[in-house]
Design a protein around this motif. Structure first.
Motif, PDB file in Angstrom:
ATOM      1  N   VAL A   1     -64.787  -1.995  75.029  1.00 55.64           N
ATOM      2  CA  VAL A   1     -63.395  -1.237  75.261  1.00 55.64           C
ATOM      3  C   VAL A   1     -63.289   0.394  75.523  1.00 55.64           C
ATOM      4  O   VAL A   1     -61.812   0.862  76.627  1.00 55.64           O
ATOM      5  CB  VAL A   1     -62.921  -1.244  74.246  1.00 55.64           C
ATOM      6  N   ARG A   2     -64.199   1.162  75.225  1.00 57.57           N
ATOM      7  CA  ARG A   2     -64.237   2.077  75.483  1.00 57.57           C
ATOM      8  C   ARG A   2     -63.766   2.405  76.623  1.00 57.57           C
ATOM      9  O   ARG A   2     -63.576   3.354  77.666  1.00 57.57           O
ATOM     10  CB  ARG A   2     -65.580   3.147  74.470  1.00 57.57           C
ATOM     11  N   GLU A   3     -64.768   1.975  77.926  1.00 57.18           N
ATOM     12  CA  GLU A   3     -65.543   2.109  78.843  1.00 57.18           C
ATOM     13  C   GLU A   3     -63.386   2.023  80.035  1.00 57.18           C
ATOM     14  O   GLU A   3     -62.842   2.425  80.208  1.00 57.18           O
ATOM     15  CB  GLU A   3     -66.169   1.200  79.202  1.00 57.18           C
TER      16      GLU A   3
ATOM     17  N   GLN B   1     -60.711   4.787  78.572  1.00 58.45           N
ATOM     18  CA  GLN B   1     -61.117   5.724  79.721  1.00 58.45           C
ATOM     19  C   GLN B   1     -60.952   6.236  80.958  1.00 58.45           C
ATOM     20  O   GLN B   1     -60.518   6.530  81.720  1.00 58.45           O
ATOM     21  CB  GLN B   1     -62.609   6.485  79.261  1.00 58.45           C
ATOM     22  N   LYS B   2     -60.523   4.446  81.575  1.00 59.16           N
ATOM     23  CA  LYS B   2     -60.332   3.947  83.087  1.00 59.16           C
ATOM     24  C   LYS B   2     -59.045   4.259  83.484  1.00 59.16           C
ATOM     25  O   LYS B   2     -58.597   4.987  84.581  1.00 59.16           O
ATOM     26  CB  LYS B   2     -60.939   3.265  83.499  1.00 59.16           C
ATOM     27  N   MET B   3     -58.447   4.149  82.264  1.00 58.80           N
ATOM     28  CA  MET B   3     -57.070   3.842  82.024  1.00 58.80           C
ATOM     29  C   MET B   3     -56.685   5.578  82.522  1.00 58.80           C
ATOM     30  O   MET B   3     -56.468   6.274  82.013  1.00 58.80           O
ATOM     31  CB  MET B   3     -55.993   3.885  80.820  1.00 58.80           C
ATOM     32  N   PRO B   4     -55.120   5.828  83.499  1.00 56.84           N
ATOM     33  CA  PRO B   4     -55.058   6.381  83.766  1.00 56.84           C
ATOM     34  C   PRO B   4     -53.784   7.241  82.442  1.00 56.84           C
ATOM     35  O   PRO B   4     -53.252   6.858  82.591  1.00 56.84           O
ATOM     36  CB  PRO B   4     -53.592   6.171  84.813  1.00 56.84           C
ATOM     37  N   GLY B   5     -54.038   8.900  83.054  1.00 61.25           N
ATOM     38  CA  GLY B   5     -53.603   9.698  81.315  1.00 61.25           C
ATOM     39  C   GLY B   5     -53.759   9.526  79.485  1.00 61.25           C
ATOM     40  O   GLY B   5     -53.180   9.506  78.787  1.00 61.25           O
ATOM     41  N   ILE B   6     -54.453   8.044  79.836  1.00 65.05           N
ATOM     42  CA  ILE B   6     -54.750   7.709  78.775  1.00 65.05           C
ATOM     43  C   ILE B   6     -55.566   8.930  77.480  1.00 65.05           C
ATOM     44  O   ILE B   6     -56.572   9.381  78.169  1.00 65.05           O
ATOM     45  CB  ILE B   6     -55.616   6.420  78.285  1.00 65.05           C
TER      46      ILE B   6
END
Ligand SMILES: Cc1cc2nc3c(=O)[nH]c(=O)nc-3n(C[C@H](O)[C@H](O)[C@H](O)COP(=O)(O)O)c2cc1C
Length: 202
Positions: A164-166, A169-174
């Motif tokens: 889930v973390r991975e 962290q790939k989501m833009p702007g998160i």
């Protein structure tokens, strides 16, 4: 130590190793009250747990606070508040199953709903409350007309499951944030207490 004491001590020690200790879930010790209150929460990373504890604090600590994974018997309580963290628009499957399974017990006891969500760090609107409470928690429980509150929560990467973390962290702007407010949770606890003396749920 004489021989007899030595043997006795040794035997007690060995027995202690082999007799299983009953493990007990974390209990919050409520303060005395004429009614027994419980707050039930579901969480992945802990913000909804903190909300639950702070709701009880707002009620001067009279509510016992349970994680749904403890599968508590809430028939022992007079009044119950339920809520949970939101992922993909829903509380956890454990919470959904628990609420469905315990509908009859909860029907007469439910006095408040809450949800803890990110809401893209935007303020909570009536539409968000309708989506997470009225069209979700209240539908599963079949109880309406009780106080409800949606709190903004937290993102803590280190507490997430690795996959889930991975993804997150790939989501833009998160980024990590903490929008959960203890005073808002406490105020909700007070609101539920006040409403309980006035209203009957439908
Ligand atoms: C995988 C994932 C999915 C999420 N989905 C939503 C969502 O659908 N809507 C929302 O408003 N917040 C969403 N959030 C934000 C969480 O609701 C927020 O971080 C909350 O504080 C988590 O509560 P917890 O710490 O008790 O698990 C999501 C967070 C994660 C990690």
């Amino acid at each position: 130590m004489n021989k007899r004491t030595f043997i006795k001590t040794t035997l007690v020690g060995i027995a202690a190793i082999f007799v299983p200790h009953r493990s007990k879930a974390l209990e919050y010790y409520p303060r005395p009250s004429d009614k027994k209150w419980a707050v039930l929460y579901s969480t992945w990373c802990g913000s909804a747990r903190d909300a639950g504890v702070w709701i009880s604090e707002g009620m001067d600590g009279i509510a016992n606070v349970f994680d749904v994974r403890e599968n508590p018997d809430l028939s022992r309580y007079d009044y119950v508040i339920v809520g949970g963290a939101i992922r993909a628009g829903r509380v956890s499957q454990e919470m959904q199953d628990y609420l469905s399974r315990n509908r009859e017990i909860l029907k007469t006891r439910l006095r408040g709903y809450f949800a803890v969500c990110g809401n893209m760090m935007q303020p909570v609107t009536p539409e968000v409350t309708a989506r997470l409470i009225d069209k979700h928690l209240a539908v599963i429980c079949g109880v309406t007309g009780i106080p409800s509150k949606v709190f903004l929560g937290r993102i803590t990467f280190g507490l997430m499951e690795p996959d889930v973390r991975e993804q997150m962290q790939k989501m833009p702007g998160i980024k990590e944030y903490d929008n959960l407010k203890r005073d808002e949770c406490m105020a909700f606890g007070k609101e539920v207490l006040a409403a309980t003396s006035k209203h009957k749920p439908t």
